[in-house]
Structures are given as C-alpha cells and as structure tokens.
Design an enzyme around this catalytic site. Structure first.
Site, PDB file in Angstrom:
ATOM      1  N   ARG A   1      18.330  37.464  -1.886  1.00 49.79           N
ATOM      2  CA  ARG A   1      17.431  37.071  -0.788  1.00 49.79           C
ATOM      3  C   ARG A   1      16.763  35.740  -1.148  1.00 49.79           C
ATOM      4  NH1 ARG A   1      17.726  38.468   4.050  1.00 49.79           N
ATOM      5  NH2 ARG A   1      17.663  40.704   3.570  1.00 49.79           N
TER       6      ARG A   1
ATOM      7  N   ARG B   1      29.256  36.960  -0.013  1.00 52.13           N
ATOM      8  CA  ARG B   1      27.932  36.755  -0.616  1.00 52.13           C
ATOM      9  C   ARG B   1      27.588  37.881  -1.576  1.00 52.13           C
ATOM     10  NH1 ARG B   1      23.236  37.929   3.842  1.00 52.13           N
ATOM     11  NH2 ARG B   1      24.150  39.845   4.631  1.00 52.13           N
TER      12      ARG B   1
ATOM     13  N   HIS C   1      23.381  29.428   4.491  1.00 51.99           N
ATOM     14  CA  HIS C   1      22.181  30.093   5.025  1.00 51.99           C
ATOM     15  C   HIS C   1      20.945  29.690   4.211  1.00 51.99           C
ATOM     16  CE1 HIS C   1      19.607  33.438   6.201  1.00 51.99           C
ATOM     17  NE2 HIS C   1      20.566  34.087   6.831  1.00 51.99           N
TER      18      HIS C   1
ATOM     19  N   GLU D   1      20.193  26.780   8.963  1.00 50.11           N
ATOM     20  CA  GLU D   1      21.534  27.077   8.474  1.00 50.11           C
ATOM     21  C   GLU D   1      22.577  26.165   9.119  1.00 50.11           C
ATOM     22  OE1 GLU D   1      22.144  31.330   9.018  1.00 50.11           O
ATOM     23  OE2 GLU D   1      19.979  31.606   9.041  1.00 50.11           O
TER      24      GLU D   1
END
Ligand code: BG6
Length: 277
Positions: free
Chosen positions: A62, A88, A148, A250
C-alpha cells in the site's frame, strides 16, 4: 548479479533494493517491481508509503508505485480474477542494474502465462518508471493497467491538481457517470475518477510550498484517487487518517482505452515524476 555501488540488497525472503546515490535515495521491492520510496537529494520524500503496508507474497504494497497490469481495476470479463491485474502480488526477476552520474537504473521482468512485461526504474533527480508490455505469444493481446503512483501531500484538503480542466472523466463514486472537469481538482470527499487525458499534471501543495510534476506517455487515461475517511478506515493496511497524506495520480490505460498489442510487438507506458523548483 553484481549490483552497482549505490545499490544494496536488504532482506532475503522479501528482497528490497536500497538505493543511496548522490542524486537520490530510493527503495524498490522485487515483489511487484514496486518503487516504495524516492527522495531526490535536498528534498523531502515524494511518495507516500503506508506505515501499515503488508510485505507478503500475494499482497500489493500500500503506497509507492504499484504496477497494475495487464488490466486496470476489475478484469473486463472474469470477476474471479484479481483487481488490478496479475503482477503487483508476485516476485519479479531482476534483469539488470546499473548506475551513472545521473542515477540508478533497475530493470525487472515477469512472465505469467502469455503475459510478459518489463519494468525499468530510473531513480535520480527525477524518477522514471517504464512498463513495457511485450507480446511474445502468437495471438494479439489486449492490455490495460496503471502506474498507480501514491504521491505524498501535507494535507489532502489543501492540494490541487492542475491541468485536467475541461477533461471528460468517468466518476466512479456512486455513479458511474461521465462528467467534465471544471478548474483544478480538489479534495473534500472520496475521489475515484478516470480522466480522458494523455497530458502531464501538476500537484500543487500550498501548505508545503511544493509542486510535483507528473509526466507520462503511452497513457490515454489519468486516474485520480483518494479513498477518504470511511474507505481508508476499512483498509487493513492504512492508518485511519492515512488518506490525508496522499493523492494517487495514475498514468493509466483504463476501461475502453485498452490497447491491442500484436504478436512480436510491445506497448510502452511510462511516468516521470519531478519536484518543481
Ligand atoms: C484505484 C481505483 O486505481 O485503485 C480505485 O480507481 C481503487 O477504485 C484503488 O479502490 C485502490 O485499489 P486497491 O486494489 O489497491 O485497494
């Protein structure tokens, strides 16, 4: 592989490349080929990394720059597939590591079935992340995704994003509904939008006096996301007030802008982040 002098590897089960170069400090995880932190010399940290991020195979970190690929958000046809693609939550392979006076370059590769990609991270006074989707199969493939990027801010309610004025966007909060941006983007509630824009944006942080330029290429969509209080509180890997400290901008290829990559060809999506004087 021999690492250049400005790069040190820490951790064995969960390797992280620790960069300490005259131009910047940075940390890049092998898991997700994920830039976690980047701090150009003489500046404060630019990215947001959640203090509650989980470092475990299968779980996206995160914060930093998750690589969402080969699709953005939900899979276009199969709800069983993971959100934001396949890579990811996996360990990548380090293909190359080099440095010169302008910074450190790390190149990573991954292959999952027909899906084959490379990520190149160049960390220096600027940070450049390049995602190359390579079609090594016999049939055309359809690719979307996002770099992102979680950008750190002093207080989300005090920042504005410049250069999306007049752009059409899909507002996915509540709707989804198409709207048109009027003026700068500001935040006083959850924001989850897909802008039709291939242009650069600026995030202007008046409280800290810092402006960050986000340039991109190969990206027809700019996603702007902040979960706000309720959704942040529901996330296990972010403090309840963590949403105040970042804004995601993003470089994306989203929804109906997915690209077809022919056999033997590739598509390149990249973003470059710099702190404006
Ligand atoms: C954004 C999406 O790109 O990522 C949001 O627009 C989503 O809808 C967000 O909530 C975070 O996704 P995740 O899977 O990392 O929690």
């Amino acid at each position: 592989m021999n690492l250049p002098p400005s790069v040190r590897l820490s951790g064995s089960d969960y390797p992280v490349f620790e960069i300490d170069h005259p131009t910047c400090k940075a940390r890049v995880a092998l898991h997700g080929a994920h830039v976690m932190e980047w701090c150009p010399a003489g500046e404060e940290e630019v990215l947001y990394l959640s203090p509650d991020a989980v470092y475990k195979e299968g779980k996206a970190i995160r914060g930093g720059i998750p690589v969402c690929w080969p699709w953005f958000n939900a899979h276009p046809a199969d709800p069983e597939q993971p959100s934001h693609g396949l890579v990811r939550g996996r360990f990548w392979e380090l293909l190359d590591a080099a440095e010169d006076p302008s910074g450190v370059t790390l190149r990573f590769g991954i292959r999952v079935g027909i899906w084959n990609a490379e990520i190149t991270v160049k960390a220096g006074e600027e940070l450049e992340v390049t995602l190359e989707s390579k079609n090594v199969s016999e049939v055309p493939i359809v690719v979307s995704g996002a770099l992102h990027t979680y950008l750190g801010v002093s207080d989300i309610s005090q920042v504005r994003i410049v250069n999306l004025d007049g752009c059409a966007y899909l507002d996915t909060v509540g709707g989804p509904e198409m709207r048109k941006q009027k003026g700068d983007v500001t935040f006083d509630r959850e924001v989850d939008r897909i802008y039709e824009s291939s242009s650069s944006t600026l995030i202007v942080d008046d409280l800290s006096g810092r402006t960050i330029l986000i340039e991109k290429s190969g990206s027809p969509s700019t996603v702007v996301w902040n979960p706000w209080a309720e959704k942040a509180a529901a996330m296990g890997d972010m403090p309840d007030d963590g949403y105040r400290k970042f804004c995601c901008i993003e470089a994306a290829i989203a929804n109906d802008r997915a690209v077809v990559v022919m056999p033997g060809s590739s598509h390149v999506l990249s973003t470059r982040i710099s702190v404006e004087e």
